[in-house]
Write an enzyme that holds these catalytic residues in place. Structure first.
Site, PDB file in Angstrom:
ATOM      1  CG  ASP A  39      -3.506  -3.210 -11.142  1.00  0.00           C
ATOM      2  OD1 ASP A  39      -2.520  -2.308 -10.794  1.00  0.00           O
ATOM      3  OD2 ASP A  39      -2.805  -4.459 -11.479  1.00  0.00           O
ATOM      4  CG  ASN A  64      -2.678   0.517  -2.605  1.00  0.00           C
ATOM      5  OD1 ASN A  64      -3.849   0.930  -3.031  1.00  0.00           O
ATOM      6  ND2 ASN A  64      -1.732  -0.325  -3.053  1.00  0.00           N
TER       7      ASN A  64
END
Ligand code: FPP
Length: 241
Positions: free
Chosen positions: A22, A70
């Site tokens: 991330d 996503n």
């Protein structure tokens, strides 16, 4: 980056590491670059980290490259990540010296046909590589993975292949994308958030969790070694006193 740090060599190593990569977007924003630049750098770091883990004796590495959530990102960002995956897949056949087995976890159904074909080819050509197994999670979510395993069990009951009582943890595990691999011993998340975000939801039941603030494109050997040192000092009891 690879060979300069040997600090955590003698301790007990995790067999399987999971990584939530991330911070690509923030890394790019801090530099006034488009998010795609963060993902590009992130993809390069992913390759370096994979090789580092292999050299360090890790047997399984699972990375979260694209989650079922996503798809909510802009079309431009999604296609940018898919193109990075495409580039990697076209290239990976030249990585025979890496001796890394590459597997994909997640639901491939909505992916482009050329990507699906390259994924299959990569899995096939690398199936006998044995230095490390690298699982790349694409369109992956831990909850849908468990639901998928439940559906398979239900089908088996419906067809008479097994009874309701046969639905045990072991039976469900057989139908996870990661089967028959061991559960992750250590899950690392970069980028300063303290959650698992649908990553290896079932498999993480007894994983040690390690969160660090560094953004994924800045992640390097020093940070892996810090995670390994921390892991070596953890007392894993698996419910024992
Ligand atoms: C999270 O950072 C990262 C992703 C959603 C994509 C991760 C993809 C890569 C590292 C490239 C993978 C490439 C291959 C070849 C497997 P973020 O975008 O959520 O960052 P932010 O929290 O700073 O916005």
């Amino acid at each position: 980056m690879i060979s300069d740090n040997k600090t955590a060599q003698s301790e007990c190593l995790p067999t399987h590491i999971g990584i939530i990569m991330d911070g690509n977007g923030r890394w790019a924003k801090m530099r006034g670059l488009p998010r795609s630049a963060g993902h590009s750098k992130g993809a390069a770091v992913f390759k370096t980290v994979s090789r580092y883990c292999r050299d360090r004796g890790i047997k399984y590495l699972t990375v979260y490259a694209f989650s079922t959530e996503n798809w909510k990102r802009s079309e431009q960002e999604v296609s940018g990540i898919m193109n990075l995956l495409r580039e990697y897949l076209k290239d990976v056949k030249n990585y025979t010296k890496d001796n890394i087995r590459v597997c994909f976890i997640g639901d491939r159904t909505p992916l482009d046909e050329d990507i699906k074909a390259l994924m299959e080819e990569t899995e096939k050509t690398s199936e006998n590589f044995d230095a490390m197994t690298l699982n790349i999670a694409i369109n992956y979510g831990g909850l849908p993975e468990i639901a998928n395993a439940a559906r398979i069990c239900a089908q088996k009951v419906k067809s008479g292949e097994m009874s309701v009582e046969d639905i045990t943890c072991e039976e469900i595990e057989k139908h996870l994308y990661t089967a028959p691999q061991p559960a992750p011993d250590l899950i690392i998340r970069t980028g300063g958030e303290y959650r698992l975000s649908n990553f290896l939801t079932w498999q993480s039941a007894y994983s040690e969790l390690y969160f660090c603030d560094v953004l994924w494109p800045d992640f390097n050997a020093k940070h892996i070694e810090a995670a390994l040192s921390e892991y070596a000092g953890r007392n894993r009891r698996f419910g024992n006193a």
